[in-house]
Enzyme design. Structure first.
Site, PDB file in Angstrom:
ATOM      1  N   LYS A  76       0.866  -1.186   0.000  1.00  0.00           N
ATOM      2  CA  LYS A  76       0.000   0.000   0.000  1.00  0.00           C
ATOM      3  C   LYS A  76       0.900   1.232   0.000  1.00  0.00           C
ATOM      4  O   LYS A  76       1.934   1.240   0.691  1.00  0.00           O
ATOM      5  CB  LYS A  76      -0.908  -0.011   1.245  1.00  0.00           C
ATOM      6  CG  LYS A  76      -1.918   1.134   1.286  1.00  0.00           C
ATOM      7  CD  LYS A  76      -2.832   1.061   2.508  1.00  0.00           C
ATOM      8  CE  LYS A  76      -3.852   2.195   2.500  1.00  0.00           C
ATOM      9  NZ  LYS A  76      -4.752   2.175   3.674  1.00  0.00           N
ATOM     10  N   SER A 151      -9.843   2.521   2.838  1.00  0.00           N
ATOM     11  CA  SER A 151      -8.908   3.254   1.991  1.00  0.00           C
ATOM     12  C   SER A 151      -7.945   2.360   1.205  1.00  0.00           C
ATOM     13  O   SER A 151      -7.379   2.806   0.218  1.00  0.00           O
ATOM     14  CB  SER A 151      -8.093   4.202   2.854  1.00  0.00           C
ATOM     15  OG  SER A 151      -7.261   3.467   3.733  1.00  0.00           O
ATOM     16  N   SER A 175     -10.305   0.230   6.977  1.00  0.00           N
ATOM     17  CA  SER A 175      -9.634   0.379   5.678  1.00  0.00           C
ATOM     18  C   SER A 175      -9.030  -0.894   5.102  1.00  0.00           C
ATOM     19  O   SER A 175      -8.632  -0.914   3.942  1.00  0.00           O
ATOM     20  CB  SER A 175      -8.547   1.443   5.764  1.00  0.00           C
ATOM     21  OG  SER A 175      -9.129   2.718   5.731  1.00  0.00           O
TER      22      SER A 175
END
Lengths: 485, 478
Positions: A76, A151, A175
């Site tokens: 990420k 997210s 997330s």
């Protein structure tokens, strides 16, 4: 090949059935072919990855093999990676290259893994749809008109579309679990303190926790053992010993007492309720005891979260001031204008909204009414969970109130967007571990089952997940990305 | 009709090897931005890790001022934007500081006054903005960012500039005794803010205060406070009221100037730092530090008065500077001169040279051994006090040894045995009673005979020979 699990790939590499180079090349090709439809990656490190793969192949040839040698992973874009830009999904860090590696990155590197790229995400991890990214929306592999959740939308979408066998994520209010749910994969958020936060760009420090996306609970378990553990660089990381989660979760399944909070079912979408009930029945008929419990204060979670998280973010994001690194606005008269313009132009709307809310909540005269009260609610929620765990081993429920929604559907309705996290935020507030695994479909879109454990009970939630995956094949379902089926 | 009320906030840099939240060095004077690591630069993703040495130093201070040491103090973020504050917040302590409710005693007009210390908390220092290096551009040096500080906040117990300076000097002395700070004011290791207000005499209601920021010398503290008292007095006398504000002292113009008003003040939005756990301090750690406390200025003062029979005044001067009191005791160890005269010598002679040239003890051109020899010569009567002063001047200015000066300058000794024999005979004859006492066992009188012989020779007789001859003669008399 793309359907192989991490464990299968590990065996193939160790048996020298495939080289790391071939494997890396394979996934890079898949990314090239498919990612233009998804936009799951902000940066793909083709050359570096292949170079590293070759190096690892030569090490393997010499007999130097690490547990996860040669297997690619996507990071990420919130984890600092030395030499690879780390954008956090923001214009503010569009060209930022970190001089150091995050602890998670370092640990996976030591395990022999190869970073294949950095995945798209909501700007500074603020969002539940991956629509706040400066680098564009990520599409849901199951329906390109839908969001993948956020997210960690890019990390989830890339694993769901088999662009990569596994990826990292971070979870502040859901997330990891919400996008895992919306894309039909496995996503674990460990106990707060289980994984070091060093090098993970902070959103809300007391809630942020790094975790993993895979397609199976077993893969999840393997990776989790590798990223967990005390880190001298993170004072909030735990010194508790890290179990071999793979061993723990594949042991003979022992009967568990599963709690179902009645509040999670209140007014739930009927299809989601139906799918969830099926899961309950599977557990019931396979060695688990189901117990209705009450978490009546968990409904306060979203409100408390929407004070604590913005408050911490308003302070955490102050360092992005255009002075030392990151975006700096041109044509400024003085230092005040440098701050104002750089931050106005460098941050997107959702980030600004949260900075404003957080700044307000911490201001003199409002601190007690907002921040302090939210912290008190947090304590109440934690205690409620602790009481529940006196009666049950784990707590389950749907991960998200519904399946993936349409792109743009909630973008202008922040409250509706914030409610996507209604089932996930309270575990962050309480610091508990939780996992989302696929449990069925609604309108051909995946739905996730959330399993919440007590502090440091990752083994239990992974074990129950593995048990479930041995009894069902929801995690084997696959979006038709190339029109192959 | 106005009484001034003053409180000080003193910022003391702690002399830890590394910074309070990172492993970067704290050495002063390194090339710009070479002692700032990722944490000090506030890079994305970094986290602070507390330096335990800084905690121990704060505990030491707390014990020294008889304060409460908090078992679980909390770090908080003080949020504001400033170019040399890399994170956009300073990690400090707010609601629960590590040290609270202490006090120190200072001497004011021969009376002891207790100054209460509200709190002392740990925090990180900021970097430095440099405005004169480049044209139209400012530079930032982050070497200082993250240097550990304790901020010591007093109650408004000080009544005037003199008291404020005495208190400040005492704290300065204390942190050096505790060996927790080098106290170097030029380098900014020790600096203070002064809160000043005026109230009507006999009124318990405090007036509106002004805060003077960042004063870095004792002299400036005195000047700034006196200026401020006068400024506020004039405002109040004219029937107007003082504005609550932050002011800066300008030592060149000897005045304070408004920096920002209360309305322009930052809302620091303090909240507990989620990156750091509460500072857990066990009682056994506190006890352990207590057992290893060094002698404190007030304790040393009591001991000096008792052990060396010095006056209160002399002792105060000697003990204020830890290094000076150590120098004094080292001289004492080597010299035959008595403690009282030795102290006089240091205070009147040595200190007048040191103060004139602003020289610290560590840089004295006269080491303790040389001073001890010089004083022994006086004691032995080899030289007179007057001669000694002349010799000392040369020692201080040229770094010469006293024996070399004596030889070179021809401060001649009489070494002729015949001549000294005569002097010795005279002294024995003239002090027959003392000789009897001496022979009866009062050995201490020997020094007296030596002194008398030296006196007769106007300080020129060789004391070794005097000693030798006296011993022989007196033994014969036995």
């Amino acid at each position: 090949m793309e359907d192989k699990t991490l464990i299968e790939l590990k065996t193939k590499i160790q048996n020298k059935e495939i080289s790391s180079y071939e494997l890396t090349k394979f996934f890079l090709n898949r990314i090239k072919k498919i990612d233009p439809k998804l936009n799951a990656f902000i940066t793909v490190t083709e050359n570096d990855s292949l170079k590293k793969a070759k190096k690892i192949d030569s090490e393997i040839a010499k007999g130097n093999i690490n547990p996860l040698s040669g297997i690619p992973i996507a990071q990420k874009d919130i984890f600092c990676t030395k030499g690879i830009r780390t954008t956090c999904g923001s214009k503010m860090l569009e060209d930022f290259i970190s001089p150091y590696d995050a602890t998670v990155v370092e640990k996976l590197d030591k395990a022999g893994m190869i970073i294949i790229g950095k995945t798209n995400m909501d700007e500074f991890a603020m969002g539940s749809s991956n629509e706040t990214s400066y680098f564009g929306d990520v599409k849901n592999p199951w329906n390109l008109n839908c969001v993948p959740g956020g997210s960690s939308g890019g990390s989830a979408a890339s694993v769901a579309a088999r662009l990569i066998p596994c990826s990292t994520g971070t979870d502040t209010g859901g997330s990891i679990r919400q996008p895992a749910s919306l894309t039909g994969i496995c996503g674990i958020k460990p106990t707060y303190g289980r994984v070091s936060r060093y090098g993970m760009i902070a959103f809300a420090s007391s809630l942020d926790q790094a975790g993993i996306f895979t397609r199976t609970a077993k893969d999840c378990a393997i990776l989790l053992s590798h990223i967990s553990g005390y880190d001298v660089k993170d004072s909030t990381s735990s010194k508790k010993e890290v179990p071999d989660y793979y061993k723990e979760c594949t042991k003979k399944f022992e009967k568990m007492k599963i709690g179902i909070p009645e509040e999670f079912l209140d007014g739930l979408d009927s299809k989601v309720a139906e799918v969830f009930t099926e899961s309950i029945n599977i557990f019931k008929s396979n060695g688990c005891e189901i117990k209705k419990i009450s978490l009546k204060n968990s409904k306060l979670g979203v409100s408390a979260y929407q004070v604590v998280a913005p408050a911490e973010c308003s302070s955490n994001l102050s360092r992005f001031d255009g002075v030392r690194y990151g975006f700096r606005a041109n044509d400024v008269k003085d230092i005040d204008e440098l701050y104002k313009k750089s931050r106005s132009q460098g941050f997107g709307d959702e980030v600004k909204r949260r900075i404003l809310i957080g700044t307000y909540a911490l201001s003199t005269g409002y601190y007690d009414a907002y921040y302090l009260k939210a912290q008190k609610i947090r304590t109440i929620i934690s205690k409620e969970f602790q009481n529940a765990f006196k009666e049950v081993d784990v707590i389950i429920g749907p991960t998200a109130p519904d399946c993936a929604f349409k792109l743009g559907e909630k973008l202008n309705d922040p409250i509706a967007m914030y409610l996507s996290d209604i089932f996930t935020v309270s575990t962050n507030l309480a610091g508990l571990p939780a996992i989302s695994i696929p449990m069925g479909f609604k309108n051909k879109l995946p739905l996730g089952l959330q399993i919440i454990g007590n502090h440091f009970d990752e083994s239990k939630i992974l074990s129950l997940s593995n048990h479930y995956q041995n009894l069902t094949d929801w995690h084997m379902q696959k979006p038709d990305m190339l029109g192959e089926t | 009709m106005w009484e001034s009320v003053i409180g000080l906030e003193i910022h003391v840099q702690l002399k830890t090897q590394s910074k309070i939240f990172s492993s970067a060095s704290t050495n002063f004077g390194a090339e710009q931005n070479t002692q700032a690591c990722a944490i000090d630069l506030g890079l994305p993703g970094v986290l602070p890790v507390l330096n335990e040495e800084a905690v121990k130093m704060a505990i030491k201070f707390g014990i020294a001022v008889g304060a409460n040491i908090e078992n679980n103090s909390v770090f908080a973020r003080k949020n504001y934007f400033y170019p040399d504050l890399p994170k956009g917040y300073q990690i400090s302590q707010y609601e629960i500081p590590i040290v609270s409710n202490g006090s120190v005693n200072i001497d004011i007009d021969k009376k002891v006054k207790k100054i209460r210390i509200t709190r002392a908390h740990l925090e990180e220092d900021a970097g430095k903005s440099i405005h004169d290096l480049y044209e139209n551009e400012s530079a930032i040096d982050l070497n200082r960012a993250g240097t550990p500080l304790i901020e010591i906040v007093s109650e408004p117990d000080l009544s005037n500039a003199e008291e404020a300076v005495k208190y400040l000097k005492y704290i300065h002395s204390l942190v050096r005794y505790l060996d927790i700070s080098d106290g170097n004011m030029q380098e900014g290791s020790f600096r203070c803010d002064a809160n000043i207000s005026l109230k009507k005499s006999n009124s318990s209601e405090l007036g509106i205060r002004a805060e003077i920021k960042n004063i870095n010398s004792f002299k400036f503290v005195e000047q700034a406070i006196n200026y401020e008292i006068q400024r506020q007095g004039e405002i109040l006398d004219s029937g107007k009221s003082v504005i609550q504000e932050t002011r800066l002292f300008d030592p060149i113009r000897n005045e304070t100037r408004s920096m920002r008003s209360k309305e322009e003040a930052n809302d620091y939005r303090y909240f507990p730092d989620p990156d750091l756990l509460p500072v857990s301090i066990s009682n056994s750690l506190i006890e352990n530090i207590k057992l290893n406390m060094p002698e404190l200025p007030n304790e040393k003062k009591e001991r000096f008065i008792k052990q060396y029979k010095l006056t209160d005044y002399d002792t105060s001067i000697l003990v204020l500077d830890k290094d000076l009191s150590a120098y004094y005791e080292k001289v004492l160890e080597k010299t035959s001169l008595n403690p009282k005269t030795t102290a006089n010598w240091i205070i009147t002679e040595l200190l007048s040279y040191a103060n004139k040239s602003n020289t610290g003890v560590k840089n004295y051109p006269v080491n303790f051994e040389d001073l001890a020899s010089l004083l022994t010569y006086i004691h032995d009567g080899l030289i007179s006090n007057k001669q000694a002063k002349i010799i000392f001047e040369k020692m201080w200015n040229n770094g010469e040894k006293p024996q070399d000066i004596i030889e070179k300058e021809g401060i001649k000794q009489i070494s002729d045995t015949m001549e000294i024999n005569k002097l010795v005979d005279n002294v024995i004859k003239n002090h027959y009673k003392s000789v009897e006492e001496y022979l009866a066992g009062k050995d201490k009188l020997f020094g007296f005979f030596v002194g008398e012989v030296m006196k007769e020779s106007k300080g020129k007789a060789n004391p070794k020979i005097v000693n030798q001859l006296l011993k022989e003669k007196l033994r014969n008399d036995k």
